[in-house]
Scaffold this motif. Structure first.
Motif, PDB file in Angstrom:
ATOM      1  N   LYS A  66       0.829  -1.204   0.000  1.00  0.00           N
ATOM      2  CA  LYS A  66       0.000   0.000   0.000  1.00  0.00           C
ATOM      3  C   LYS A  66       0.866   1.258   0.000  1.00  0.00           C
ATOM      4  CE  LYS A  66      -0.574   0.644   4.933  1.00  0.00           C
ATOM      5  NZ  LYS A  66      -1.282   0.381   6.148  1.00  0.00           N
ATOM      6  N   ALA A  67       2.133   1.141   0.433  1.00  0.00           N
ATOM      7  CA  ALA A  67       3.025   2.305   0.463  1.00  0.00           C
ATOM      8  C   ALA A  67       3.399   2.753  -0.944  1.00  0.00           C
ATOM      9  CB  ALA A  67       4.281   1.997   1.273  1.00  0.00           C
ATOM     10  N   LEU A  68       3.615   1.794  -1.829  1.00  0.00           N
ATOM     11  CA  LEU A  68       4.003   2.087  -3.221  1.00  0.00           C
ATOM     12  C   LEU A  68       3.784   0.813  -4.015  1.00  0.00           C
ATOM     13  CD1 LEU A  68       5.404   4.093  -5.253  1.00  0.00           C
ATOM     14  CD2 LEU A  68       7.571   3.031  -4.616  1.00  0.00           C
ATOM     15  N   CYS A  69       2.986   0.895  -5.060  1.00  0.00           N
ATOM     16  CA  CYS A  69       2.586  -0.323  -5.768  1.00  0.00           C
ATOM     17  C   CYS A  69       2.473  -0.089  -7.260  1.00  0.00           C
ATOM     18  CB  CYS A  69       1.234  -0.763  -5.193  1.00  0.00           C
ATOM     19  SG  CYS A  69       0.476  -2.131  -6.064  1.00  0.00           S
ATOM     20  N   TYR A  70       3.299  -0.773  -8.034  1.00  0.00           N
ATOM     21  CA  TYR A  70       3.174  -0.790  -9.502  1.00  0.00           C
ATOM     22  C   TYR A  70       3.896  -2.033  -9.992  1.00  0.00           C
ATOM     23  CZ  TYR A  70       7.744   1.461  -8.971  1.00  0.00           C
ATOM     24  OH  TYR A  70       9.023   1.757  -8.587  1.00  0.00           O
ATOM     25  N   THR A  71       3.600  -2.420 -11.207  1.00  0.00           N
ATOM     26  CA  THR A  71       4.037  -3.722 -11.702  1.00  0.00           C
ATOM     27  C   THR A  71       5.554  -3.931 -11.596  1.00  0.00           C
ATOM     28  OG1 THR A  71       2.196  -3.544 -13.226  1.00  0.00           O
ATOM     29  CG2 THR A  71       3.731  -5.326 -13.634  1.00  0.00           C
ATOM     30  N   ASP A  72       6.312  -2.946 -12.068  1.00  0.00           N
ATOM     31  CA  ASP A  72       7.769  -3.121 -12.108  1.00  0.00           C
ATOM     32  C   ASP A  72       8.376  -3.315 -10.710  1.00  0.00           C
ATOM     33  OD1 ASP A  72      10.130  -3.172 -13.844  1.00  0.00           O
ATOM     34  OD2 ASP A  72      10.716  -1.369 -12.760  1.00  0.00           O
ATOM     35  N   LEU A  73       7.773  -2.686  -9.710  1.00  0.00           N
ATOM     36  CA  LEU A  73       8.296  -2.853  -8.348  1.00  0.00           C
ATOM     37  C   LEU A  73       8.122  -4.300  -7.882  1.00  0.00           C
ATOM     38  CD1 LEU A  73       9.469  -1.691  -5.727  1.00  0.00           C
ATOM     39  CD2 LEU A  73       7.175  -0.990  -5.080  1.00  0.00           C
ATOM     40  N   TYR A  74       6.972  -4.905  -8.223  1.00  0.00           N
ATOM     41  CA  TYR A  74       6.758  -6.308  -7.851  1.00  0.00           C
ATOM     42  C   TYR A  74       7.726  -7.235  -8.583  1.00  0.00           C
ATOM     43  CZ  TYR A  74       2.489  -5.294  -5.182  1.00  0.00           C
ATOM     44  OH  TYR A  74       1.586  -4.846  -4.250  1.00  0.00           O
ATOM     45  N   ARG A  75       8.113  -6.858  -9.819  1.00  0.00           N
ATOM     46  CA  ARG A  75       9.130  -7.665 -10.529  1.00  0.00           C
ATOM     47  C   ARG A  75      10.430  -7.657  -9.744  1.00  0.00           C
ATOM     48  NH1 ARG A  75       7.946  -4.513 -15.383  1.00  0.00           N
ATOM     49  NH2 ARG A  75       6.102  -5.523 -16.216  1.00  0.00           N
ATOM     50  N   THR A  76      10.800  -6.474  -9.270  1.00  0.00           N
ATOM     51  CA  THR A  76      12.027  -6.343  -8.486  1.00  0.00           C
ATOM     52  C   THR A  76      11.949  -7.190  -7.218  1.00  0.00           C
ATOM     53  OG1 THR A  76      12.267  -4.088  -9.284  1.00  0.00           O
ATOM     54  CG2 THR A  76      13.504  -4.648  -7.295  1.00  0.00           C
ATOM     55  N   LEU A  77      10.800  -7.126  -6.545  1.00  0.00           N
ATOM     56  CA  LEU A  77      10.643  -7.862  -5.287  1.00  0.00           C
ATOM     57  C   LEU A  77      10.616  -9.367  -5.527  1.00  0.00           C
ATOM     58  CD1 LEU A  77       8.017  -5.494  -3.625  1.00  0.00           C
ATOM     59  CD2 LEU A  77      10.453  -5.638  -3.100  1.00  0.00           C
ATOM     60  N   GLU A  78      10.058  -9.772  -6.676  1.00  0.00           N
ATOM     61  CA  GLU A  78      10.068 -11.189  -7.040  1.00  0.00           C
ATOM     62  C   GLU A  78      11.515 -11.655  -7.252  1.00  0.00           C
ATOM     63  OE1 GLU A  78       7.853 -13.549  -7.179  1.00  0.00           O
ATOM     64  OE2 GLU A  78       9.031 -15.053  -8.249  1.00  0.00           O
ATOM     65  N   ASP A  79      12.296 -10.824  -7.942  1.00  0.00           N
ATOM     66  CA  ASP A  79      13.696 -11.180  -8.234  1.00  0.00           C
ATOM     67  C   ASP A  79      14.509 -11.445  -6.972  1.00  0.00           C
ATOM     68  OD1 ASP A  79      13.286 -10.963 -10.906  1.00  0.00           O
ATOM     69  OD2 ASP A  79      14.206  -8.972 -11.126  1.00  0.00           O
ATOM     70  N   ILE A  80      14.224 -10.682  -5.912  1.00  0.00           N
ATOM     71  CA  ILE A  80      15.031 -10.865  -4.699  1.00  0.00           C
ATOM     72  C   ILE A  80      14.362 -11.800  -3.686  1.00  0.00           C
ATOM     73  CG2 ILE A  80      16.221  -8.652  -4.977  1.00  0.00           C
ATOM     74  CD1 ILE A  80      14.484  -7.525  -2.727  1.00  0.00           C
ATOM     75  N   THR A 386      12.082  12.180  -0.005  1.00  0.00           N
ATOM     76  CA  THR A 386      11.463  11.118   0.815  1.00  0.00           C
ATOM     77  C   THR A 386       9.980  10.913   0.493  1.00  0.00           C
ATOM     78  OG1 THR A 386      12.796  12.213   2.538  1.00  0.00           O
ATOM     79  CG2 THR A 386      11.769  10.171   3.154  1.00  0.00           C
ATOM     80  N   THR A 387       9.644  10.934  -0.788  1.00  0.00           N
ATOM     81  CA  THR A 387       8.230  10.790  -1.163  1.00  0.00           C
ATOM     82  C   THR A 387       7.900   9.393  -1.711  1.00  0.00           C
ATOM     83  OG1 THR A 387       8.723  11.664  -3.359  1.00  0.00           O
ATOM     84  CG2 THR A 387       7.945  13.240  -1.710  1.00  0.00           C
ATOM     85  N   GLY A 388       8.777   8.416  -1.444  1.00  0.00           N
ATOM     86  CA  GLY A 388       8.544   7.075  -1.992  1.00  0.00           C
ATOM     87  C   GLY A 388       7.307   6.384  -1.432  1.00  0.00           C
ATOM     88  N   ALA A 389       6.925   6.729  -0.197  1.00  0.00           N
ATOM     89  CA  ALA A 389       5.797   6.035   0.434  1.00  0.00           C
ATOM     90  C   ALA A 389       4.551   6.921   0.467  1.00  0.00           C
ATOM     91  CB  ALA A 389       6.153   5.619   1.852  1.00  0.00           C
ATOM     92  N   TYR A 390       3.409   6.323   0.141  1.00  0.00           N
ATOM     93  CA  TYR A 390       2.114   6.983   0.296  1.00  0.00           C
ATOM     94  C   TYR A 390       1.988   8.288  -0.488  1.00  0.00           C
ATOM     95  CZ  TYR A 390       1.995   3.548   4.036  1.00  0.00           C
ATOM     96  OH  TYR A 390       2.049   2.373   4.735  1.00  0.00           O
ATOM     97  N   ASN A 391       2.673   8.423  -1.604  1.00  0.00           N
ATOM     98  CA  ASN A 391       2.474   9.566  -2.501  1.00  0.00           C
ATOM     99  C   ASN A 391       1.847   9.048  -3.790  1.00  0.00           C
ATOM    100  OD1 ASN A 391       4.425  12.438  -1.979  1.00  0.00           O
ATOM    101  ND2 ASN A 391       4.241  10.844  -0.446  1.00  0.00           N
ATOM    102  N   PHE A 392       2.644   8.336  -4.586  1.00  0.00           N
ATOM    103  CA  PHE A 392       2.122   7.720  -5.814  1.00  0.00           C
ATOM    104  C   PHE A 392       0.867   6.893  -5.499  1.00  0.00           C
ATOM    105  CE2 PHE A 392       1.982   3.985  -8.589  1.00  0.00           C
ATOM    106  CZ  PHE A 392       1.918   4.581  -9.836  1.00  0.00           C
ATOM    107  N   SER A 393       0.926   6.119  -4.408  1.00  0.00           N
ATOM    108  CA  SER A 393      -0.183   5.208  -4.105  1.00  0.00           C
ATOM    109  C   SER A 393      -1.445   5.943  -3.655  1.00  0.00           C
ATOM    110  CB  SER A 393       0.226   4.161  -3.059  1.00  0.00           C
ATOM    111  OG  SER A 393       0.566   4.773  -1.834  1.00  0.00           O
ATOM    112  N   MET A 394      -1.317   7.197  -3.240  1.00  0.00           N
ATOM    113  CA  MET A 394      -2.481   7.970  -2.799  1.00  0.00           C
ATOM    114  C   MET A 394      -2.861   9.052  -3.810  1.00  0.00           C
ATOM    115  SD  MET A 394      -1.747   8.685   1.217  1.00  0.00           S
ATOM    116  CE  MET A 394      -2.949   8.022   2.325  1.00  0.00           C
TER     117      MET A 394
END
Ligand SMILES: *Cc1c(COP(=O)(O)O)cnc(C)c1O
Length: 431
Positions: A66-80, A386-394
């Protein structure tokens, strides 16, 4: 500097993850979200390694999307190999689209619909964090129909106020989330869940709040959870295998904020847990953490172009930018602090106090009040850190403003991870 990915180059421009922010604003346009992918990977790995080292083998963080969510970020998280925490079918869908293995996903929410539960089960979700007796009834029935046996945790309200953690705040019993330990409801629900044929109870979850700098509230939560675990072992002969301590570790937004070491905090919580397991004679469960903000906040930055600069003699100076509460509603919502820098002149000492506002038709559409900046002129690039959390997602389309693009910086390169919304995109569903 607030974070190690921030710098100043020979032109006097602010840099982020090594890239010139004024050049990025020119290349991609503004308002613009920037994401430092190396920063997110490093922080995620820090959490993964600290959890494994200090909370026990198999313990791990689940990134709260919920802090930051888009497809490419999940790809990164899957990779690690990171776990994730999802709160809606939309987050599920996004992760699925990225090829994320949803057996490493934990599904949250205080009002999951029947359709949500069916979707989660058909996508093979790893854990469902059940919030209420009603949800457990519904899940048992749906799981039976689909011939599945989901693994679940029950969300408990441990009655802790993280900011006055010495006093037990019974106020948190009064919450739309979870079931309370204090009232006896939690025990009743555990007993009822253990009778369900189509559900496997793994343990308990809690989430005590957000922007918490100290480790004590987490130790206190661990104590409540493990004491409850011991109580259920004694009374119901059920020894939980998993305990989820939620998210909430803080992020410094201002130079004056306390610095925080996530590894040190997790280590300190680990010490509390070791002592509690010994004292209560419990087998060590697997521990989960759910960091959202602290994984992504300082890996994000927003760039704007300065428009009107207005000085009201005897009152205030106003600097208006080309975004606002549409891309960062957090000041309007709860006066969140942010550090602002005139990125075009980052090498000069600030000489001007201003209130920075957006372009929306609301007086409350401010990014920050009374900040010190190098006096900007029309066309300068303004950076909000420091806008990585709760900006894009909101973000929203208020005033029919289109959503900014999100550009990822990775190993010295940049690429668009989320395209800038066009007017056509915005009206695509209008008939
Ligand atoms: C919001 C939330 C998180 C993440 O909180 P942060 O403060 O961003 O770390 C984790 N778990 C649950 C259940 C939440 O609601």
């Amino acid at each position: 500097m607030l974070a190690k990915n921030i710098g100043i180059n020979e032109k006097g421009h602010l840099t982020f993850a090594g890239a010139d922010t004024v050049d990025l604003a020119k290349e991609y346009g503004t308002p613009l979200y920037l994401v430092d992918k190396n920063g997110i990977i490093d922080r995620a790995r820090e959490y993964m390694s600290a959890a494994e080292t200090y909370l026990g083998a198999g313990s791990h963080p689940c990134y709260a999307g919920k802090a930051l969510c888009y497809t490419d970020l999940y790809r990164t998280l899957e990779d690690i190999g990171m776990w994730i925490d999802v709160v809606s079918p939309g987050e599920f869908y996004t992760a699925k689209k990225a090829g994320f293995d949803l057996s490493r996903a934990m599904f949250h929410g205080n009002n999951k619909t029947d359709d949500d539960l069916k979707m989660a089960l058909s996508m093979g979700v790893g854990r469902i964090v059940c919030d209420s007796a009603d949800e457990i009834e519904a899940l048992d029935q749906i799981a039976g129909e689909l011939e599945k046996k989901p693994k679940i945790l029950i969300r408990l309200t441990p009655g802790i106020d993280p900011h006055t953690h010495k006093s037990i705040n019974t106020g948190t019993v009064d919450s739309k989330f979870g079931v309370a330990i204090e009232t006896g409801d939690a025990k009743k629900l555990v007993a009822k869940t253990l009778e369900k044929k189509n559900i496997e109870l793994m343990g308990y979850h809690c989430h005590i709040g957000s922007q918490i700098f100290e480790c004590e509230p987490f130790c206190e939560a661990a104590e409540k959870m493990l004491t409850f675990m011991a109580d259920m072992k004694k009374k119901l002969e059920f020894e939980a295998k998993e305990i989820n301590l939620g998210g909430g570790m803080a992020v410094p937004y201002l130079e004056s904020d306390k610095k925080i070491s996530y590894t040190e905090n997790i280590k300190a919580v680990g010490v509390c847990i070791d002592a509690l397991l010994e004292k209560l004679s419990l087998n060590r469960p697997v521990f989960y953490l759910e960091p959202g903000r602290s994984i992504v906040a300082d890996s994000g930055m927003t760039l704007y172009t300065v428009g009107t600069v207005k000085c009201i003699e005897g009152y205030k100076n106003y600097v208006s930018v080309d975004g606002g509460m549409t891309d960062n509603p957090r000041f309007a919502l709860y006066q969140s602090p942010y550090t602002l820098i005139n990125a075009s002149h980052a090498d000069i000492a600030p000489d001007f106090t201003a209130t920075v506002g957006g372009r929306c038709c609301e007086s409350g559409d401010l990014i920050q009040e009374n900040v010190n900046l190098v006096r900007p002129v029309r066309g300068d690039t303004l950076a909000v850190l420091t806008t990585g959390a709760y900006n894009f997602s909101m973000s929203s389309n208020y005033n029919r403003l289109t959503r900014p693009a999100l550009v990822t910086l990775f190993n010295g390169e940049s690429y668009v991870a989320v395209k800038r919304q066009t007017f056509e995109d915005m009206t695509a569903l209008d008939i």
